[in-house]
Design a protein around this motif. Structure first.
Motif: not given
Length: 527
Positions: A60-61, A365-373
């Motif tokens: 997503g980023m 990093t992947r889990r950091c991006l989970r909620f914006p995704h």
């Protein structure tokens, strides 16, 4: 949730706002070379490859891509201000041309890269024929044992060379065939653990590095083309998994064990076929004719299963440089159908580049991006329709029947599968199950494909993902001012707690079903 309220809430949290709030999660990629370049006018330039990474979307980023040239007096992997640290980069691409003995990596640089790997950082490395690339990569942990760097290396011209060039219209092999629009055939391995994890009841899938997003009428399309070249290098899968490397003053397992299943081995992702007649023209001199043979073109190590970083090696950087992609310096167009227009093969090859960066991305990093995704995915059809009038009450208590959470989790996966390669959706599902039951239990469940009671382990994972999604929806209802959103607090805590509780409820429900069945069987007559 009423449709108008749902739309208003998502409108407040538009894509740019969410990405700004979660800026710290931005994937950070480092691309390092020595004798190649980042010059678009250079046939040995990496500009097509780097531009693909820089315009990709990873969970997503859009990533930040930094390029460096490692020369004498130039960039060093252990540089305190710009070197390789897990806090500075997520993934490092190493594409070297210098052979062994030419400005080799220092002991301190090897330590920096080893520490980066142990902390979860992803590493890609490649060279070319003979010992090209050995200067930077031949002594790096794991990388050194996933590709031939100094011994057993294919020659540049004799009968030991590896050629994947596909003849053009003249039906003979020429050096410039590497710069025409005809790619080589790539042969994916459909029996990798990473491509078809145990416990997932479905036909063999290609490794994540070679998966494409769905195409019309094709559920799981695969990358089966590569740029060709008359003298490639070669990857291999190590047979000795008991080797170690020095990190600080300690000897560290090169191939550590996973929580379940023992040591994790690298895998052959795909094979290519070396073949062709000899020819006399070309900048590297005459080439001998060849006996056809298969060789490993891509090798990958799923270190995340053992809580270290992932690693990928490739047979040659000719799969990444301009002369093989857009024909720069050859007078041809490469894999373009017209100047600046990708042909079908180049479109797929660019997805390979994106897949490498995405698959190598560290777990944190992947889990950091989970909620914006998640917040972006909620805007898409068909997931939007699934949650506007949800199947389950929104909130921390899903009600007496937990099965609708399974349906909601499956809706999230189905939505992702409309736009992403299958491994992206599978990773979201695997992370949800790990958050709900822990890594060891998730690994054990993944190895149990059989149904227990009314649910398979996969459906239990759907329930965990459904609970996380349900919690996100509940949180969205409470947000009055977007400035209230706090990364890793607003969504994370409630969602993960909800996943644990709901998964426990699913398990308890299953146990009750099994006890009832056992009681029924116990009461059956014996005759």
């Amino acid at each position: 949730m009423p449709e108008r309220l749902f739309l208003d809430t998502l409108a407040k949290l538009d894509r740019q706002f969410v990405l700004t709030k979660y800026k710290e999660c931005t994937p950070k990629i480092l691309v390092v070379t020595d004798g190649l370049s980042f010059n678009p006018a250079d046939g040995f330039g990496l500009t097509q490859f780097v531009s693909t990474l820089a315009t990709s979307t990873i969970h997503g980023m859009t990533p930040q891509v930094v390029t460096k040239v490692r020369t004498t007096g130039g960039f060093r992997f252990d540089d305190p201000t710009e070197g390789v640290l897990k806090s500075r980069y997520d993934v490092v691409f190493i594409l070297g041309i210098y052979g062994a003995g030419t400005n080799p990596v220092s002991a301190a640089e090897k330590q920096a890269i080893g520490a980066f790997m142990q902390a979860g950082g992803g590493v890609f490395a490649t060279g070319d024929h003979q010992d090209l690339g050995a200067s930077m990569s031949a002594d790096l942990p794991r990388v050194r044992n996933m590709r031939h760097w100094t011994s057993g290396t294919p020659h540049v011209s004799n009968t030991n060379r590896i050629s994947t060039n596909v003849s053009g219209a003249n039906e003979r092999e020429d050096f410039d065939d590497q710069s025409d629009i005809i790619p080589q055939n790539l042969y994916p391995n459909f029996r990798t653990v990473a491509g078809n994890p145990a416990g997932v009841a479905r036909p063999g899938m290609a490794h994540p590095l070679l998966q494409l997003a769905p195409l019309p009428g094709v559920t799981n399309p695969v990358i089966e083309v590569f740029p060709d070249h008359p003298h490639e290098g070669e990857c291999f899968v190590p047979t000795n998994l008991s080797t170690t490397f020095l990190l600080g003053s300690a000897n560290v397992d090169e191939w550590p064990a996973a929580p379940v299943g023992g040591r994790v081995s690298p895998e052959a992702v795909a094979y290519s076929m070396s073949h062709g007649s000899g020819f006399s023209s070309g900048p590297t001199g005459p080439k001998d004719a060849l006996v056809p043979r298969a060789f490993v073109a891509i090798c990958a190590y799923d270190g995340q299963r053992a809580n270290v970083g992932r690693v990928v090696t490739d047979a040659t950087w000719h799969h990444f440089v301009n002369i093989n992609l857009d024909g720069t310096g050859s007078g041809l167009l490469g894999l373009q159908s017209a100047p600046g227009v990708d042909g079908p093969a180049l479109t797929r090859i660019r997805q390979y580049y994106r897949n490498i960066a995405t698959w190598l991305m560290p777990k944190n990093t992947r889990r950091c991006l989970r909620f914006p995704h998640f917040l972006q995915e909620l805007r898409h059809y068909p997931l939007f329709e699934e949650v506007v009038v949800p199947h389950v009450p929104i909130g921390p208590d899903p009600g007496p029947d937990p099965l609708p959470l399974v349906q909601l989790g499956k809706a999230v996966v189905d939505s992702l599968l409309l736009r992403e390669p299958a491994f992206v959706a599978e990773t979201v599902l695997e992370d949800a199950l790990q958050d709900a039951v822990g890594e060891r239990a998730a690994a054990q469940l993944s190895g149990t494909p059989a149904r227990f009671g009314n649910l398979t382990p996969r459906e239990l994972a759907f329930g965990a993902l459904g609970a996380i999604t349900n919690s996100v929806l509940a949180t969205l209802e409470t947000i009055k001012d977007p400035q209230e959103v706090s990364p890793h607090k607003t969504f994370d805590g409630p969602a993960l707690e909800h996943a644990r509780k709901s998964t426990r409820r699913l398990i308890d429900w299953q146990r009750a079903e099994l006890r009832a069945l056992d009681q029924l069987l116990e009461n059956l007559p014996n005759d």
